[in-house]
Design an enzyme around this catalytic site. Structure first.
Site, short mmCIF file in Angstrom:
data_model
loop_
_atom_site.label_atom_id
_atom_site.label_comp_id
_atom_site.label_asym_id
_atom_site.label_seq_id
_atom_site.Cartn_x
_atom_site.Cartn_y
_atom_site.Cartn_z
N LYS A 20 -11.85 -7.93 8.06
CA LYS A 20 -11.29 -8.22 6.73
C LYS A 20 -10.61 -9.58 6.72
CE LYS A 20 -8.97 -4.52 7.28
NZ LYS A 20 -8.10 -3.31 7.19
N THR A 78 0.77 -5.65 -1.76
CA THR A 78 -0.44 -5.36 -1.00
C THR A 78 -0.24 -4.22 -0.01
OG1 THR A 78 0.19 -7.07 0.61
CG2 THR A 78 -1.29 -7.74 -1.19
N GLY A 126 -0.53 -1.00 1.82
CA GLY A 126 -1.56 0.03 1.84
C GLY A 126 -2.97 -0.46 1.60
N THR A 127 -3.16 -1.77 1.54
CA THR A 127 -4.50 -2.31 1.25
C THR A 127 -5.52 -1.88 2.30
OG1 THR A 127 -3.49 -4.24 0.21
CG2 THR A 127 -5.81 -4.41 0.79
#
Length: 266
Positions: A176, A208, A210-211
């Site tokens: 990511k 952001t 818990g993304t």
């Protein structure tokens, strides 16, 4: 009515933005029934983690067996697994029940910067859990930490690290790009057949929390619904990008607030 079922094996976030709570919200938002196995309780909020209480490995085993013996689990998402004994319990459970899809998010550090994975558990993660995964979803720092290397800079370096992670035995790697730079956030899906770059506009927000949990859960939800890996990852990234874009609609806490899991509904 029957619904696809996904299972999350992860830690609890008392503030509701990450971990088990984010996973179950993600499953619900995507039309999948969610079950859970809790590996740890955390005392945390949007500003940080103030305490971690580990769930004993034998009780993790009991939860796994209770779920699989009764529910038709279509996909498993694995998040926070802080101790080697818990990793061993999960590995044994996966081998015992043989779920079709396993999405492993190698959670090492919270958004706040607090460490969530014990140093002695990293090798167990590498050698025991990663080989059982359909896909692993590290961010750039996590990919580097798994390989004991500096954080990759540039597409070629990211793909190179992805190939070495793939060699650990998993079927696919999604690195990511949220910690990267540039106008776009680019994730790289690396598999035996090649690499796919998935770009989305980088969104300026501090909310952001818990993304990563939510993205891996969204992939698991899409796999539970019967999608192939590339389609599942594409759909999950689109959904998470929209959830991040909607995160500033409400205010939760004083630190890194959560993404908006139910952005399609309110």
């Amino acid at each position: 009515m029957t619904a696809p079922i996904a299972l999350t094996i992860a830690g609890s976030d008392s503030s509701g933005g990450a971990g088990i709570q984010a996973d179950l919200k993600t499953f619900a938002a995507l039309g999948v029934y969610g079950a859970s196995v809790i590996t740890a309780l955390t005392a945390q909020n949007t500003e940080g983690v103030s305490g971690i209480h580990q769930v004993p490995a034998d009780f993790v085993t009991a939860q796994i067996d209770a779920v699989f013996s009764d529910l038709d689990v279509g996909a498993v998402k694995i998040g926070m697994v802080a101790q080697p004994s818990v990793i061993d319990a999960i590995v044994a459970g996966l081998k015992r029940w043989s779920p079709q899809h396993v999405v492993l998010d190698p959670v090492m550090v919270a958004t706040s910067g607090d460490r969530l994975l014990a140093a002695e558990a990293v090798e167990s993660l590498r050698t025991k859990l990663i080989p059982l995964a359909s896909v692993i979803t590290p961010n750039l720092p996590e990919a580097a930490a798994l390989l004991d290397e500096p954080v990759a800079a540039g597409e070629a370096a990211v793909e190179s690290q992805g190939r070495r992670l793939l060699a650990m035995g998993c079927k696919a790697v999604l690195i990511k790009g949220g910690h990267g730079e540039g106008a776009d956030c680019v994730d790289y899906l690396i598999g035996t057949s090649g690499t796919i770059a998935l770009a989305a506009p980088r969104i300026a927000t501090k909310n952001t929390h818990g993304t990563g949990c939510s993205l891996s859960s969204a992939i698991a939800a899409e796999l539970a619904k019967g999608g192939g890996m590339e389609t599942a990852v594409r759909n999950a990234k689109a959904w998470v990008s929209a959830a991040i874009a909607a995160a500033d609609r409400f205010s939760v806490g004083r630190g890194h607030g959560p993404i908006h899991h139910f952005h399609k509904f309110y």
